[in-house]
Design a protein around this motif. Structure first.
Motif, PDB file in Angstrom:
ATOM      1  N   THR A   1       4.923   4.964   1.031  1.00  0.00           N
ATOM      2  CA  THR A   1       4.502   4.031   1.900  1.00  0.00           C
ATOM      3  C   THR A   1       4.512   4.486   3.272  1.00  0.00           C
ATOM      4  O   THR A   1       4.795   5.577   3.500  1.00  0.00           O
ATOM      5  CB  THR A   1       5.541   2.786   2.012  1.00  0.00           C
ATOM      6  N   LEU A   2       3.375   3.791   4.323  1.00  0.00           N
ATOM      7  CA  LEU A   2       3.410   4.268   5.589  1.00  0.00           C
ATOM      8  C   LEU A   2       4.769   4.444   6.348  1.00  0.00           C
ATOM      9  O   LEU A   2       4.943   5.329   7.043  1.00  0.00           O
ATOM     10  CB  LEU A   2       2.528   3.250   6.219  1.00  0.00           C
ATOM     11  N   GLY A   3       5.566   3.637   5.861  1.00  0.00           N
ATOM     12  CA  GLY A   3       7.094   3.443   6.586  1.00  0.00           C
ATOM     13  C   GLY A   3       7.687   4.579   6.277  1.00  0.00           C
ATOM     14  O   GLY A   3       8.534   5.199   6.959  1.00  0.00           O
ATOM     15  N   GLN A   4       7.843   5.283   5.114  1.00  0.00           N
ATOM     16  CA  GLN A   4       8.329   6.465   4.476  1.00  0.00           C
ATOM     17  C   GLN A   4       7.673   7.685   5.222  1.00  0.00           C
ATOM     18  O   GLN A   4       8.388   8.540   5.637  1.00  0.00           O
ATOM     19  CB  GLN A   4       8.266   6.544   3.034  1.00  0.00           C
ATOM     20  N   VAL A   5       6.416   7.646   5.090  1.00  0.00           N
ATOM     21  CA  VAL A   5       5.566   8.901   5.944  1.00  0.00           C
ATOM     22  C   VAL A   5       6.243   8.797   7.483  1.00  0.00           C
ATOM     23  O   VAL A   5       6.149  10.000   7.995  1.00  0.00           O
ATOM     24  CB  VAL A   5       4.281   8.752   5.838  1.00  0.00           C
ATOM     25  N   HIS A   6       6.156   7.716   8.108  1.00  0.00           N
ATOM     26  CA  HIS A   6       6.445   7.623   9.529  1.00  0.00           C
ATOM     27  C   HIS A   6       7.713   8.243   9.614  1.00  0.00           C
ATOM     28  O   HIS A   6       8.030   8.938  10.633  1.00  0.00           O
ATOM     29  CB  HIS A   6       6.259   6.233   9.996  1.00  0.00           C
TER      30      HIS A   6
ATOM     31  N   LEU B   1       0.780  -1.308   0.044  1.00  0.00           N
ATOM     32  CA  LEU B   1       0.101  -0.032   0.227  1.00  0.00           C
ATOM     33  C   LEU B   1       0.836   1.221   0.100  1.00  0.00           C
ATOM     34  O   LEU B   1       1.805   1.317   0.622  1.00  0.00           O
ATOM     35  CB  LEU B   1      -0.764  -0.028   1.100  1.00  0.00           C
ATOM     36  N   HIS B   2       0.642   2.234  -0.626  1.00  0.00           N
ATOM     37  CA  HIS B   2       1.286   3.415  -0.960  1.00  0.00           C
ATOM     38  C   HIS B   2       0.264   4.468  -0.898  1.00  0.00           C
ATOM     39  O   HIS B   2      -1.191   3.970  -1.149  1.00  0.00           O
ATOM     40  CB  HIS B   2       1.877   3.580  -2.320  1.00  0.00           C
ATOM     41  N   PHE B   3       0.460   5.855  -0.388  1.00  0.00           N
ATOM     42  CA  PHE B   3      -0.507   6.813  -0.025  1.00  0.00           C
ATOM     43  C   PHE B   3      -0.027   8.148  -0.928  1.00  0.00           C
ATOM     44  O   PHE B   3       1.187   8.466  -0.818  1.00  0.00           O
ATOM     45  CB  PHE B   3      -0.390   7.127   1.268  1.00  0.00           C
ATOM     46  N   LEU B   4      -1.218   8.701  -1.637  1.00  0.00           N
ATOM     47  CA  LEU B   4      -0.867   9.775  -2.504  1.00  0.00           C
ATOM     48  C   LEU B   4      -0.604  10.982  -1.667  1.00  0.00           C
ATOM     49  O   LEU B   4      -1.900  11.689  -1.089  1.00  0.00           O
ATOM     50  CB  LEU B   4      -1.933   9.998  -3.617  1.00  0.00           C
ATOM     51  N   MET B   5       0.547  11.691  -1.421  1.00  0.00           N
ATOM     52  CA  MET B   5       0.704  12.792  -0.828  1.00  0.00           C
ATOM     53  C   MET B   5       1.108  13.947  -1.730  1.00  0.00           C
ATOM     54  O   MET B   5       1.661  13.770  -2.823  1.00  0.00           O
ATOM     55  CB  MET B   5       1.981  12.632   0.272  1.00  0.00           C
ATOM     56  N   GLN B   6       0.760  14.957  -1.251  1.00  0.00           N
ATOM     57  CA  GLN B   6       0.834  16.387  -2.018  1.00  0.00           C
ATOM     58  C   GLN B   6       1.787  17.330  -1.535  1.00  0.00           C
ATOM     59  O   GLN B   6       1.945  17.389  -0.397  1.00  0.00           O
ATOM     60  CB  GLN B   6      -0.598  17.196  -2.189  1.00  0.00           C
ATOM     61  N   ALA B   7       2.616  17.889  -2.300  1.00  0.00           N
ATOM     62  CA  ALA B   7       3.446  19.038  -1.995  1.00  0.00           C
ATOM     63  C   ALA B   7       2.636  20.406  -2.267  1.00  0.00           C
ATOM     64  O   ALA B   7       2.516  20.656  -3.077  1.00  0.00           O
ATOM     65  CB  ALA B   7       4.765  19.402  -2.835  1.00  0.00           C
ATOM     66  N   LYS B   8       2.173  20.901  -0.972  1.00  0.00           N
ATOM     67  CA  LYS B   8       1.374  21.861  -0.988  1.00  0.00           C
ATOM     68  C   LYS B   8       1.749  22.890  -0.406  1.00  0.00           C
ATOM     69  O   LYS B   8       2.261  22.985   0.949  1.00  0.00           O
ATOM     70  CB  LYS B   8      -0.178  21.236  -0.091  1.00  0.00           C
ATOM     71  N   MET B   9       1.678  24.333  -1.027  1.00  0.00           N
ATOM     72  CA  MET B   9       1.961  25.344  -0.449  1.00  0.00           C
ATOM     73  C   MET B   9       0.832  25.891   0.479  1.00  0.00           C
ATOM     74  O   MET B   9      -0.253  26.002   0.008  1.00  0.00           O
ATOM     75  CB  MET B   9       2.498  26.313  -1.554  1.00  0.00           C
ATOM     76  N   GLU B  10       1.206  26.536   1.601  1.00  0.00           N
ATOM     77  CA  GLU B  10       0.066  27.232   2.326  1.00  0.00           C
ATOM     78  C   GLU B  10       1.010  28.484   3.022  1.00  0.00           C
ATOM     79  O   GLU B  10       2.135  28.242   3.545  1.00  0.00           O
ATOM     80  CB  GLU B  10      -0.202  25.940   3.640  1.00  0.00           C
TER      81      GLU B  10
END
Length: 462
Positions: free
Chosen positions: A215-220, A126-135
């Motif tokens: 992956t979750l491991g990468q996000v963690h 499982l992979h999760f789609l993450m965004q590089a978002k400017m705020e």
């Protein structure tokens, strides 16, 4: 980078309706070599996305706001469409001994936004789609955010900007992994909530240049770095259906629920919105609204340019806190099981009086003028903790779309019986990580700061 952990916690998750999900999430959490991006390349990828767009945030006087203005009668600061959000006044009163009463500016944003992360398998992981978002409020502007992070005004395109990418996956979800309504900062928002969603798809999904599969491991692993994973991503990740990996909590679930109900019953909290112009103790100036003693936060205005956003330039108000926060769980092993000391917090913007927060949640500078016995409880224990007692530490930004340079030092600190007794003071209770995960599946039980720490627990070693 500030970190005191070496590896993520590999906790097998649990939803009973999907027997295969626990192992699949555990495998994702154990995998730090993603199918598309190596963990050591994520920071370079973020830097590339930063260079690919023009990002500017400029402080301006309130008179420089476009489409925002102060109402001539109430003094409230709102958008000409009546959408997005409004800065209003709040009066709060907590009955008790002593009575606590205050007035302040507050953000009213009655829309329920969508915070959604899309999941998909690659190579059986499982992979999760993450965004590089400017705020505009983030100190470093660009951080990893959910796949979709949008208010109703944004995704219905009140701003007449570009459509929100990947929104269709959350309007008509294919397979739901987590779905819950959660509060935002109760000190600055009035009864604000967002829908936190994790949705899995089997279809083809092409990642836009500003998105990456992790992956979750990468996000963690990235949660152990300062200001990389934004607040909205952290709150969604906290909603993953992880089980109790170490059963044997000090208090049974029914007793914890009864305690929460009792805390909500014993606090008589009365709040009401009021005209901003009538709020006592706050002064409106050309560039800001400030507290008369220069504490707490300011309301100010910015002009923003962001080439990667649905609208590439705009102006807006932001809340800017007076100092960096400290947000911490004290932790102990009780009966061999890790427990975390939660605080039943009353905040003026909560829908249901009380939500469970961290042991400590404050900006220390706001209390510097008070004697020691009126300082936040357990703050000195956290601030004086020796490095070998700190189990987790990183600086994370708060909501960058509404707050400017709002950062907190998030910690998990090991305590002993003398510092944090098994029978804690009134308003505090020891709970296990599994109980936190169980409660976060339900709306308005765990506040946004405690949800960040819950997400960070997955980045700790046991």
């Amino acid at each position: 980078m500030t970190s005191h952990a070496a590896s993520p916690v590999l906790v097998p998750p649990r939803p009973r309706e999907n027997a295969g999900l626990p192992g699949r999430l555990a495998l994702s959490a154990a995998t730090t070599a993603g199918a598309h991006l190596r963990i050591e390349d994520v920071h370079g990828w973020l830097a590339d996305r930063d260079r690919a767009h023009r990002f500017e945030v400029e402080r301006i006087p309130f008179a420089g706001l476009d489409a925002w203005s102060f109402h001539p009668g109430t003094g409230e600061l709102g958008h000409r469409t009546g959408r997005f959000f409004t800065v209003r006044g709040l009066r709060a009163r907590i009955e008790g001994d002593p009575v606590t009463e205050w007035e302040q500016p507050v953000i009213e944003q009655p829309e329920v936004g969508i915070l959604g992360i899309l999941a998909k398998e690659f190579g059986g992981v499982l992979h999760f789609l993450m965004q590089a978002k400017m705020e505009p409020g983030n100190r470093n502007l660009l951080q990893l955010s959910p796949t979709v992070q949008a208010t109703r005004s944004n995704y219905t395109r009140v701003h007449q900007g570009a459509p929100v990418r990947y929104l269709e996956h959350f309007v008509r979800p294919e397979r739901v992994v987590a779905d819950t309504l959660q509060s935002e900062h109760g000190s600055w928002f009035y009864r604000k909530a967002n829908r936190n969603l994790i949705v899995e798809t089997d279809g083809e999904v092409e990642a836009h240049d500003d998105f990456c599969w992790l992956t979750l491991g990468q996000v963690h692993a990235l949660l152990r770095w300062d200001n990389v994973v934004n607040m909205d991503a952290r709150t969604v990740l906290s909603c993953l259906p992880f089980p109790d990996s170490a059963p044997g909590a000090l208090h049974p679930d029914t007793e914890v629920l009864s305690w929460i109900t009792g805390e909500r019953s014993r606090h008589d909290v009365r709040t009401e919105l009021m005209p901003l112009a009538q709020v006592r103790g706050w002064i409106r100036e050309e560039h800001r609204i400030r507290h008369e003693h220069d504490r707490y936060f300011d309301v100010m205005a910015v002009r923003v340019r962001a080439g990667s956003r649905e609208v590439t330039s705009w102006t807006q108000p932001l809340f800017e806190p007076r100092g960096r926060g400290v947000t911490a769980f004290l932790t102990r092993r009780i009966g061999g099981v890790p427990h975390y000391l939660v605080h039943a917090r009353v905040e003026g913007g909560f829908l249901d009086t009380v939500e469970l927060g961290p042991t400590v949640q404050c900006v220390p500078g706001n209390f510097a003028h008070l004697p020691p016995d009126r300082q936040p409880r357990f703050l000195s224990t956290v601030l004086s903790a020796k490095p070998d007692r700190i189990r987790y530490e990183a600086v994370h930004s708060e909501e960058g779309g509404r707050f400017l340079n709002a950062e907190s030092r998030y910690l998990v600190v090991e305590a002993d019986e003398e510092e944090a007794p098994t029978t804690p003071p009134e308003g505090y209770r020891w709970v296990s990580a599994g109980q936190l995960t169980w409660l976060v599946r339900h709306a308005h039980y765990i506040n946004v700061q405690a949800r960040t720490l819950l997400a960070c627990l997955y980045a700790m070693e046991t």
